[in-house]
Write a protein that holds these residues in place. Sequence first.
Motif, PDB file in Angstrom:
ATOM      1  N   ASP A 164       0.988  -1.374   0.113  1.00 38.56           N
ATOM      2  CA  ASP A 164      -0.206  -0.107   0.110  1.00 38.56           C
ATOM      3  C   ASP A 164       1.153   1.171   0.105  1.00 38.56           C
ATOM      4  OD1 ASP A 164      -1.343   1.811  -0.051  1.00 38.56           O
ATOM      5  OD2 ASP A 164      -3.218   1.427   2.510  1.00 38.56           O
ATOM      6  N   GLY A 165       1.356   1.477  -1.606  1.00 39.18           N
ATOM      7  CA  GLY A 165       1.993   2.605  -1.479  1.00 39.18           C
ATOM      8  C   GLY A 165       3.734   1.985  -1.025  1.00 39.18           C
ATOM      9  N   TYR A 181     -14.488 -16.061   6.115  1.00 48.07           N
ATOM     10  CA  TYR A 181     -12.166 -16.322   6.655  1.00 48.07           C
ATOM     11  C   TYR A 181     -12.936 -14.855   8.583  1.00 48.07           C
ATOM     12  CZ  TYR A 181     -11.763 -11.564   4.099  1.00 48.07           C
ATOM     13  OH  TYR A 181     -12.500 -10.606   3.483  1.00 48.07           O
ATOM     14  N   LEU A 182     -11.529 -15.673   9.020  1.00 48.11           N
ATOM     15  CA  LEU A 182     -11.530 -15.122  10.131  1.00 48.11           C
ATOM     16  C   LEU A 182      -9.818 -14.360   9.424  1.00 48.11           C
ATOM     17  CD1 LEU A 182     -10.751 -13.897  12.922  1.00 48.11           C
ATOM     18  CD2 LEU A 182      -9.628 -16.123  13.941  1.00 48.11           C
ATOM     19  N   GLU A 183      -9.383 -12.971   9.656  1.00 44.69           N
ATOM     20  CA  GLU A 183      -8.105 -11.892   8.960  1.00 44.69           C
ATOM     21  C   GLU A 183      -7.392 -11.762  10.298  1.00 44.69           C
ATOM     22  OE1 GLU A 183      -6.945  -9.010   5.591  1.00 44.69           O
ATOM     23  OE2 GLU A 183      -9.013  -8.787   6.386  1.00 44.69           O
ATOM     24  N   TYR A 184      -5.918 -11.714   9.972  1.00 40.50           N
ATOM     25  CA  TYR A 184      -5.240 -11.092  11.074  1.00 40.50           C
ATOM     26  C   TYR A 184      -4.709  -9.970   9.751  1.00 40.50           C
ATOM     27  CZ  TYR A 184      -5.647 -14.474  15.049  1.00 40.50           C
ATOM     28  OH  TYR A 184      -5.861 -14.557  15.652  1.00 40.50           O
ATOM     29  N   ARG A 185      -4.007  -8.804   9.737  1.00 40.11           N
ATOM     30  CA  ARG A 185      -3.900  -7.384   8.895  1.00 40.11           C
ATOM     31  C   ARG A 185      -3.084  -6.694   9.335  1.00 40.11           C
ATOM     32  NH1 ARG A 185      -4.163  -2.891   6.168  1.00 40.11           N
ATOM     33  NH2 ARG A 185      -4.356  -2.012   3.682  1.00 40.11           N
ATOM     34  N   TYR A 186      -1.057  -7.393   8.995  1.00 35.45           N
ATOM     35  CA  TYR A 186      -0.400  -6.810   9.193  1.00 35.45           C
ATOM     36  C   TYR A 186       0.362  -5.403   8.249  1.00 35.45           C
ATOM     37  CZ  TYR A 186       0.395 -10.706  13.229  1.00 35.45           C
ATOM     38  OH  TYR A 186      -0.058 -11.552  13.579  1.00 35.45           O
ATOM     39  N   GLU A 187       0.341  -4.247   8.992  1.00 39.56           N
ATOM     40  CA  GLU A 187       1.014  -3.351   7.981  1.00 39.56           C
ATOM     41  C   GLU A 187       1.946  -2.730   8.356  1.00 39.56           C
ATOM     42  OE1 GLU A 187      -0.554   0.842   5.339  1.00 39.56           O
ATOM     43  OE2 GLU A 187      -1.707  -0.987   6.460  1.00 39.56           O
ATOM     44  N   MET A 188       3.275  -2.648   8.081  1.00 37.98           N
ATOM     45  CA  MET A 188       4.826  -2.028   8.181  1.00 37.98           C
ATOM     46  C   MET A 188       4.674  -0.887   7.469  1.00 37.98           C
ATOM     47  SD  MET A 188       8.311  -4.461   8.223  1.00 37.98           S
ATOM     48  CE  MET A 188       8.170  -4.833  10.648  1.00 37.98           C
ATOM     49  N   LYS A 189       5.423   0.043   8.068  1.00 35.54           N
ATOM     50  CA  LYS A 189       5.595   1.608   6.974  1.00 35.54           C
ATOM     51  C   LYS A 189       6.976   0.821   7.703  1.00 35.54           C
ATOM     52  CE  LYS A 189       1.531   3.481   8.870  1.00 35.54           C
ATOM     53  NZ  LYS A 189       1.193   5.076   8.987  1.00 35.54           N
TER      54      LYS A 189
END
Length: 616
Positions: A164-165, A181-189
């Motif tokens: 994402d960018g 579904y069951l979701e874990y969403r990780y976002e690292m900057k």
Amino acid sequence: MEEKKLDLNSIIGFVLIFGILLFWFYQNQPTPEEIEAQKAQIEQQQQAEKAVEAEVETPVAETQSVNLQDSTSLANYRNSMGEFGFSPAIEGTTILENDVLYLEINNKGGQITEARLKEFVTYDSIPVYLIKDGNATFDLNFMTRNNRVINTKDLYFEPVVSRDGENQVLSMKAKVGSQQYLEYRYEMKPGEYLLGFTVRSQGLSSIFNDNQPISLNWKLKGIRHNKSIQYGNRYTRLTYNHDDGKISKLSETSDDEETEVNVKWLSYRQHFFSSILTTNTPFETAELTSKNLVEEESKEAKFTKEYSTVAPLQMEGGELSYAMNWYYGPTDIDVLEKYKDLGLVESIPYGWGIFGWINRHIFTPFYGFLSSFLPFGIAIVVMTIIVRLLMSPVTYKSYLSQAKMKVLKPEITEISEKYKDNAMKKQQETMKLYNKAGVSPMSGCVPALLQLPIFYALFMFFPTSFALRQKSFLWAEDLSSYDTIAQLPFSIPFYGDHVSLFPILASIAIFIYMMMTTGQNMQTQPGMPNMKFIMYLSPLMMLFFFNNYASGLSLYYFVSNLITIFIMLAIKRFILNEEKIHAQIQLNKAKPKKENRFQKKMREMMEQAEEQKKKK
């Protein structure tokens, strides 16, 4: 040579200061019952496991073992997972990393199984890990409508990496169907220790048993990073934000547990590094526990404390949706202030009340400014000089009070001899003398009390200031830890297995200061037979207690006492004149004194007591 007189006010000040120290160390020592319980627990573990090391290597929690190559084992797994057996059971991990943080997320459980800080190493040059070798687990526990209990640490998640960018995004889904579904969403900057983390479900309202809570479970055993595990464990603590912004902590010295409401974030602090979980939707309740794993100093011990949190999650429309964050990084104000909206700066152990305010708003920014252009040790010396100069008016007031009491000593002695058989009358006449002379016997104690907030604030500042971590000065390798000039082949109770030089220098400076202010003939003072013992005890306490504390703190007190000695010598030689003080006291005595309400009340009470005594 003029005979030196007893400075009672200095003695009171030092007793107050070291009384606080004694209370602090008493609070940090386990009780005999706790020690016995810990010993019994270790013995039980040794008998059951044959070795202490086996316990150390045990992960926080075990997951269900699945042999993916065995069709029977795989079928059993899918049968136990029910609807959640839809996702393929594929072993593996996904790596997310930026300039400062390295993470591994496991397909099984969808959780972080390794967190390494790239810019830091431990005391023995090993990379700093916050998660490694099964020391932490994160999972959800819930029941399905067909009464099957599911724990996400046993589920296999499907990983999908995207961008994402400039941000890296990892979606981990435990599927019931292609759109369920069951979701874990990780976002690292880039360049950040804070990791976006979302827990959400889609199409599972018909799967979740809404009569049973969905529990979030987070456990972690703090990994040792310090040369002394006991020292590091003093500042290893579970801190949390709850009940509309209130900051609380579990015990740092013993096992502890609490149940709190409206919890916004949880910090599992490991002295200088923290694992923090924040949530935009506060947990309505959370059961928090902290278990102390350190019984005594040991080079083999690997863990400090074991933390755990159990928090029920609320569903909306039968689905889960929680926006959260993970923070794996230093407990450093320069880093945590980037996340002011989350309030993570409050997790730094500045101290309580006015002491914490002084540390956060005065000492931390001031030392940060000095160390930006001076070597770290020199910055401590300069800060000490400035603090002592700012406190010099207080020192002057204290010494002035000592001088006045010294001038009045002959008259006080005369009163004591005259009314030696009448304690009440002696007290009345003494107070009358003080009132006429304009002298308060407590005026020397007030300056000592004013210095206590500074003393305690610095007592917390040096061991917890991240700016001092692994910064050297002279023979000290790390100003945030103790310095060592000699390693002992044995350990001395309360002292340790090493010799630190800065506490020795600080103790010598305190002894010289007390010799200057208390004199040589204290033992002759009536009613105070132990004053000389206290004079010798105070430096000894400094020597023992500070041998295992931050060398920066001992450096501060060494320089501080040296400066105080020079200030007092200057006051004595160039500022105060005892003859002028005596003349001023005589003038004060000649002037009519009007009693205030308190003095009048005290005089009347003493006169009434005297009259009642005569009647008897």
